[in-house]
Design a protein around this motif. Structure first.
Motif, PDB file in Angstrom:
ATOM      1  N   MET A   1       4.613  18.677 -15.878  1.00 42.34           N
ATOM      2  CA  MET A   1       4.378  18.702 -17.318  1.00 42.34           C
ATOM      3  C   MET A   1       3.421  19.837 -17.679  1.00 42.34           C
ATOM      4  N   ARG A   2       2.377  20.010 -16.904  1.00 43.36           N
ATOM      5  CA  ARG A   2       1.403  21.070 -17.180  1.00 43.36           C
ATOM      6  C   ARG A   2       1.984  22.451 -16.916  1.00 43.36           C
ATOM      7  N   SER A   3       2.950  22.537 -16.004  1.00 42.91           N
ATOM      8  CA  SER A   3       3.575  23.837 -15.749  1.00 42.91           C
ATOM      9  C   SER A   3       4.520  24.229 -16.886  1.00 42.91           C
ATOM     10  N   GLN A   4       4.910  23.282 -17.738  1.00 38.11           N
ATOM     11  CA  GLN A   4       5.780  23.570 -18.882  1.00 38.11           C
ATOM     12  C   GLN A   4       5.009  24.176 -20.050  1.00 38.11           C
ATOM     13  N   MET A   5       3.687  24.190 -19.966  1.00 37.77           N
ATOM     14  CA  MET A   5       2.891  24.737 -21.063  1.00 37.77           C
ATOM     15  C   MET A   5       3.125  26.237 -21.177  1.00 37.77           C
ATOM     16  N   GLU A   6       3.299  26.684 -22.406  1.00 42.95           N
ATOM     17  CA  GLU A   6       3.414  28.098 -22.699  1.00 42.95           C
ATOM     18  C   GLU A   6       2.818  28.320 -24.075  1.00 42.95           C
TER      19      GLU A   6
ATOM     20  N   GLN B   1       1.377  12.107 -10.055  1.00 43.74           N
ATOM     21  CA  GLN B   1       0.717  13.398  -9.918  1.00 43.74           C
ATOM     22  C   GLN B   1       1.731  14.538  -9.996  1.00 43.74           C
ATOM     23  N   ARG B   2       2.881  14.354  -9.377  1.00 43.54           N
ATOM     24  CA  ARG B   2       3.926  15.374  -9.412  1.00 43.54           C
ATOM     25  C   ARG B   2       4.443  15.561 -10.840  1.00 43.54           C
ATOM     26  N   GLN B   3       4.663  14.454 -11.553  1.00 41.40           N
ATOM     27  CA  GLN B   3       5.133  14.547 -12.941  1.00 41.40           C
ATOM     28  C   GLN B   3       4.098  15.231 -13.833  1.00 41.40           C
TER      29      GLN B   3
ATOM     30  N   MET C   1       0.832  -1.207   0.000  1.00 33.35           N
ATOM     31  CA  MET C   1       0.000   0.000   0.000  1.00 33.35           C
ATOM     32  C   MET C   1       0.867   1.257   0.000  1.00 33.35           C
ATOM     33  N   PHE C   2       1.964   1.237   0.762  1.00 39.42           N
ATOM     34  CA  PHE C   2       2.872   2.384   0.796  1.00 39.42           C
ATOM     35  C   PHE C   2       3.486   2.619  -0.580  1.00 39.42           C
ATOM     36  N   MET C   3       3.924   1.560  -1.259  1.00 37.97           N
ATOM     37  CA  MET C   3       4.536   1.687  -2.584  1.00 37.97           C
ATOM     38  C   MET C   3       3.523   2.190  -3.617  1.00 37.97           C
ATOM     39  N   MET C   4       2.275   1.749  -3.518  1.00 40.36           N
ATOM     40  CA  MET C   4       1.248   2.193  -4.466  1.00 40.36           C
ATOM     41  C   MET C   4       0.952   3.680  -4.292  1.00 40.36           C
ATOM     42  N   THR C   5       0.826   4.154  -3.062  1.00 46.63           N
ATOM     43  CA  THR C   5       0.547   5.576  -2.849  1.00 46.63           C
ATOM     44  C   THR C   5       1.741   6.422  -3.243  1.00 46.63           C
TER      45      THR C   5
ATOM     46  N   ASN D   1      -6.093  20.325 -15.944  1.00 49.33           N
ATOM     47  CA  ASN D   1      -5.975  18.887 -15.724  1.00 49.33           C
ATOM     48  C   ASN D   1      -6.560  18.067 -16.873  1.00 49.33           C
ATOM     49  N   ALA D   2      -7.111  18.723 -17.893  1.00 47.77           N
ATOM     50  CA  ALA D   2      -7.597  18.022 -19.078  1.00 47.77           C
ATOM     51  C   ALA D   2      -6.490  17.842 -20.119  1.00 47.77           C
ATOM     52  N   ILE D   3      -5.301  18.385 -19.843  1.00 48.83           N
ATOM     53  CA  ILE D   3      -4.171  18.230 -20.745  1.00 48.83           C
ATOM     54  C   ILE D   3      -3.471  16.923 -20.400  1.00 48.83           C
ATOM     55  N   GLY D   4      -3.440  16.016 -21.366  1.00 47.77           N
ATOM     56  CA  GLY D   4      -2.841  14.704 -21.133  1.00 47.77           C
ATOM     57  C   GLY D   4      -1.354  14.675 -21.387  1.00 47.77           C
ATOM     58  N   ALA D   5      -0.864  15.484 -22.346  1.00 49.92           N
ATOM     59  CA  ALA D   5       0.557  15.485 -22.661  1.00 49.92           C
ATOM     60  C   ALA D   5       0.943  16.795 -23.321  1.00 49.92           C
TER      61      ALA D   5
END
Length: 155
Positions: free
Chosen positions: A33-38, A27-29, A16-20, A76-80
């Protein structure tokens, strides 16, 4: 209590610890990734739509879906967020090596590459040009021959 009874409990807690932990890393990645959008960056939404970022706000992103068509999406609708080469390859069908060769001269009569006069795209020379067959233009234009303004489906 014996070690045999505690081992399954310790194992379950460890899994359970490894899964969380992996979920938090994902979530961090995604947040990075979303903060790189310009503006000008190509993106793919979680629904599979490709677009170019026009404006980035706190919680939303303004995307240009096609020329002159804009839509607001939640961040959060941006997938990549895509690299320029990958976006051009997927959306426009331009391979990275084609970009380099398009800037070079297009081969003439002796070569096996011809240029499309309308778009300037290089395409392999087709033997059908010499056989007298006409090519069909499938592009949508307002002045397409053979089309009238009446609705042909209603009778």
């Amino acid at each position: 209590m014996s070690i045999v009874t505690l081992l399954p409990l310790v194992l379950i807690v460890g899994v359970m610890f490894m899964m969380t932990r992996s979920a938090k890393n994902k979530q961090r990645q995604a947040s990075e990734m979303r903060s790189q959008m310009e503006p000008g960056t190509g993106v793919r939404t979680i629904g599979g739509m490709y677009a170019v970022v026009k404006e980035v706000n706190d919680e939303t992103v303004l995307l240009e879906l096609t020329d002159g068509v804009h839509a607001h999406f939640a961040k959060n609708a941006i997938g990549a967020v895509l690299a320029e080469e990958e976006f051009n390859r997927i959306v426009h069908g331009i391979e990275p090596e084609e970009i380099e060769t398009e800037s070079d001269g297009i081969e003439g009569e002796d070569g096996d590459v011809t240029a499309d006069a309308a778009t300037g795209d290089a395409a392999p020379k087709d033997d059908a040009d010499d056989s007298g067959e006409q090519r069909i233009d499938l592009s949508k234009t307002e002045d397409a021959p053979g089309q009238d303004d009446s609705d042909s489906t209603s009778k």
